[in-house]
Design an enzyme around this catalytic site. Structure first.
Site, mmCIF file in Angstrom:
data_model
loop_
_atom_site.group_PDB
_atom_site.id
_atom_site.type_symbol
_atom_site.label_atom_id
_atom_site.label_comp_id
_atom_site.label_asym_id
_atom_site.label_seq_id
_atom_site.Cartn_x
_atom_site.Cartn_y
_atom_site.Cartn_z
ATOM 1 C CD GLU A 216 -0.644 -9.441 -0.315
ATOM 2 O OE1 GLU A 216 0.399 -10.041 -0.670
ATOM 3 O OE2 GLU A 216 -1.311 -8.732 -1.067
ATOM 4 C CB CYS A 250 6.933 -9.620 3.360
ATOM 5 S SG CYS A 250 6.103 -8.332 2.407
#
Length: 470
Positions: A216, A250
């Site tokens: 990720e 993010c």
């Protein structure tokens, strides 16, 4: 055979390796009991400890802790509890007529001993979220949280030690050398959340053992606001998505494309909602956090100084205080393309804005960069929305809002190439931690049995008919 005995985590790894089949044989009810213990710890036992730890680490507001750290994990647990029984059932699949006499199914078996390396920006969410999937899949787990949020890591260590035996689930703290030592061990799966640069290191280490990975990562997630959108509402949502957690997210908007015609309205709305959210003095607001440490503060301050030196215009904000690791919510125009702000993922409360007149130039720009983890579109023009989606690539897209796609556990979350490998959340997270084992059972004689050597003209005719018709 490689000798790992000098690795300080080898003994822990071996304990989990020996225990993996016992954990893998647990029923869905046993796994749900393990998840319920974690849920109670987050909801009740350690809730206030988590809030206080995150405030100590980077002044994260309590409501943000509850909304972005605790709630997503509890929601993930609830989703798994509602679906795990069906996920663990063998999935019957069709068997082709050429294999008549057989039945086929898929068995979801645990991968085994798993390593989860989590980041500092949402330490509870991004540690325990993947852990929920790993538990649901029946794995043993070693969890390594970031050293940049030591108070939160300490609380998480206490939670794991309180709830689970270390031969089942363990958490280890420490600096980067701890991660390096763990990555040398032959795990069955590694789940890493962090930067693309470190993701490459993780993937390289995993390749030594042919270990599967979920990465990720991040990247520069663009926002497009066109002249058909409701500017005031769009900017209000944009500010929430960009400045929650002081921009250290993010999937936060990294830069914005606005139609040239709406620039004055955009700036006016931005100023209005920044004051409404954080007052005229955001540094005094209890709704606005801080940069995690001095290193990241200096990085972001350097990005902004670099942009200004290249004639960028600060339209809103720009104030910073090094002692408090504070950077004001900042809006920047006319940012040079070769500036640090446009070349690197910002991961902080600075928002560059680019203007456009034709949507094709926006599409071309986005496609000239790495695939973003998220792409956001604010528009009422369905045709234009579809054009953007069909002609770009991104890990996820949210239309007329931002960040919300992360909270829907029916959607896979993850990137592509430089923004990630693999998916998480719900069933998709469960699949990352299992091997989909195919099983075929022969019940009676099959057509294949009739075609064993010696080969004859008759058998050739059967094969010819099979190829033609089946």
């Amino acid at each position: 055979m490689t000798d790992y005995s000098d690795n300080r985590y080898f003994e822990l790894f071996e304990k989990q390796k020996l225990n993996q089949f016992a954990i893998g044989r647990t029923t869905y009810k046993e796994r749900i009991k393990k998840l319920n213990r974690l849920k109670e710890a987050l909801e009740v036992t350690y809730k206030q400890d988590i809030r206080e730890a995150l405030f100590k680490d980077f002044k994260k507001p309590q409501l943000e802790v509850d909304l972005t750290e605790i709630y997503p994990v509890i929601d993930e647990i609830n989703f798994v509890k509602s679906n795990l029984k069906s996920w663990l059932k063998k999935q019957k699949v069709d068997t082709p007529i050429a294999l008549l006499g057989s039945s086929s199914w898929i068995r979801h078996e645990p991968k085994g001993v798993c390593l989860i390396i989590s980041p500092w920006n949402f330490p509870v969410n991004l540690s325990f979220g993947p852990l929920v999937s790993a538990i649901a899949a029946g794995n043993t787990v070693i969890l390594k949280p970031s050293e940049m949020t030591p108070h939160t890591s300490k609380v998480m260590h206490a939670i794991i030690k309180d709830l689970y035996d270390e031969n089942d689930i363990a958490l280890v703290e420490g600096e980067v050398e701890v991660s390096q030592a763990l990555l040398k061990l032959p795990f069955n799966h590694i789940f890493f959340t962090g930067s693309p640069q470190v993701g490459k290191i993780v993937m390289k280490a995993a390749s030594a053992h042919l270990t599967s990975v979920t990465l990720e990562l991040g990247g520069k997630s663009p926002v497009i606001i066109d002249d058909t959108s409701h500017i005031d509402k769009a900017v209000k949502k944009l500010i929430f998505g960009k400045f929650v957690n002081a921009g250290q997210t993010c999937i936060a908007p990294d830069y914005v494309f606005i139609n040239d015609a709406i620039k004055p309205a955009f700036i006016a709305a931005f100023k209005k909602h920044i004051i409404a959210f954080y007052s005229e003095t955001p540094s005094a607001s209890n709704s606005y956090g801080r940069i995690v440490n001095e290193k990241h503060f200096k990085r972001l301050k350097g990005y902004l100084d670099d942009a200004i030196s290249r004639n960028a215009e600060i339209a809103v904000g720009g104030i910073s205080e090094e002692k408090d690791h504070y950077i004001e919510p900042t809006l920047v125009f006319d940012v040079s393309e070769d500036s640090e702000l446009m070349q690197n993922e910002i991961f902080g409360p600075i928002l560059p804005v680019k203007t456009y007149t034709n949507i094709q130039e926006v599409i071309d720009y986005i496609n000239s960069k790495g695939k973003p983890l998220a792409l956001y579109i604010f528009s009422k023009n369905k045709k234009q929305i579809n054009t953007i989606i069909k002609n770009t690539r991104a890990g996820s897209t949210c239309i007329n809002h931002n960040l919300l796609q992360f909270l829907n556990h029916n959607l896979p979350f993850g990137g592509s190439n430089t923004s990630g490998i693999g998916k998480s959340h719900g069933y998709f997270g469960f699949l990352e931690f299992v091997n989909q084992r195919s099983v075929l059972k022969q019940h009676t004689i099959s057509a294949v049995d009739l075609l064993l050597p010696p080969y004859t003209n008759f058998k050739q005719k059967i094969v010819d008919l099979t190829i033609k018709w089946f």
